[in-house]
Design an enzyme around this catalytic site. Sequence first.
Site, mmCIF file in Angstrom:
data_model
loop_
_atom_site.group_PDB
_atom_site.id
_atom_site.type_symbol
_atom_site.label_atom_id
_atom_site.label_comp_id
_atom_site.label_asym_id
_atom_site.label_seq_id
_atom_site.Cartn_x
_atom_site.Cartn_y
_atom_site.Cartn_z
ATOM 1 N N CYS A 112 10.148 9.194 -3.622
ATOM 2 C CA CYS A 112 10.110 9.150 -4.902
ATOM 3 C C CYS A 112 10.652 9.555 -6.082
ATOM 4 O O CYS A 112 11.573 10.103 -6.596
ATOM 5 C CB CYS A 112 9.274 8.411 -5.835
ATOM 6 S SG CYS A 112 8.022 9.585 -5.901
ATOM 7 N N ASP A 131 4.341 -6.201 -1.587
ATOM 8 C CA ASP A 131 3.141 -5.966 -1.875
ATOM 9 C C ASP A 131 2.013 -6.379 -2.194
ATOM 10 O O ASP A 131 1.184 -6.813 -2.411
ATOM 11 C CB ASP A 131 3.423 -4.761 -0.436
ATOM 12 C CG ASP A 131 4.102 -5.194 1.152
ATOM 13 O OD1 ASP A 131 4.463 -5.918 1.724
ATOM 14 O OD2 ASP A 131 4.461 -4.229 1.532
ATOM 15 N N CYS A 156 -0.148 11.731 -1.583
ATOM 16 C CA CYS A 156 -0.026 10.782 -2.990
ATOM 17 C C CYS A 156 -1.141 9.755 -2.882
ATOM 18 O O CYS A 156 -1.704 9.773 -3.655
ATOM 19 C CB CYS A 156 1.090 10.390 -3.649
ATOM 20 S SG CYS A 156 0.967 9.019 -4.636
#
Length: 368
Positions: free
Chosen positions: A199, A14, A103
Amino acid sequence: MKKKAMIAMSGGVDSSAAAWLMKRDGYDCMGVTMRLFAGGDSCSKRGGTCCSLEDIEDARSVARQLGIPYFVFNFTEDFSGKVMDRFVCAYENGFTPNPCIDCNRYMKFEKLLQRARALEYDYVVTGHYARIEERNGLFVLKKGVDESKDQSYVLYSLDQEQLAHMKFPLGGMKKTQIRAMAEEAGLVNARKKDSQDICFVPDGNYAGFIERYTGRSFPPGNFVDLDGRVMGQHKGIIHYTVGQRKGLGLALKEPAYVCRICPEDNTVVLGRDSDLWSRELTASGFRWSSGEAPRESLRIKAKIRYRHREQWATAEATGPDSIHLVFDEPQRAITRGQSVVLYDEDTVVGGGMIDGLCGSGPGMESGV
């Protein structure tokens, strides 16, 4: 003079496609990867998470293909304080957070935008599936046209200044189109799987991460029913979230669900599925997309988690950054720490963190 665009490149298809589109459209582009989590170096599971060395190399390879400069910015200290610490604190206090929202808010749209301005870039560009439009001098955030990929929910915190300097070139396209375009352009990661895990918790074991990160264990306590009767022992409040049924370790005559997490007395309240449904909530840290809270109540649609379909409700501002929301119909497992986002058709009106439930039923008192 060409406009300058800083492309946030995660190594996925993306963001790589976003870089390709901006370069095609004549922007002076720079690719950057934010190094957020140092532990990502040890994660070699391709397509499971982001921030690994493989992801950085994929982003670097695409930048080389496109002929644009590429840099890695080390934001690990900021990420630890703004995202990981907040994630841990939420679980310690009985909340269930969404770290992707933090984030986006504190890293991509605050820290990265600051760096872009310092380097005299006009825009920060990401591969999010959302759209930005200007209406009568105001910028609005809209859903991506691909409903299955729409990410407007995690972008609600964008203010007018940020919206003016962000671009989401994928917002008007479907994922299938992006894949086909990436393959036609010969991008090395055209078939790479999407990242899905958090993550810093690639194995999905949130409790294990929290114990390692804090260096302490969380004591067991009592499972109690709605009347306070002890039903067994839990293994620490960080192991549970509202609506959970599996993994309780209890042998009961009928299914039990987590209805409330109470750090003040280290208990986890269990009940039936019917006890999870409620109509009202309060939210704090609320950000209105227009920059101003409405003076009158709004008839609006609201979404209480990423995969939740928005539902009709009435919202009332109770302060400059707080609301009281009443749904037309009860909603299941409204959870403290998740975000509620308001929509006017396909346009984001605002959003904030759910901090309490109110009305009748277990744990529905305001601020509980």
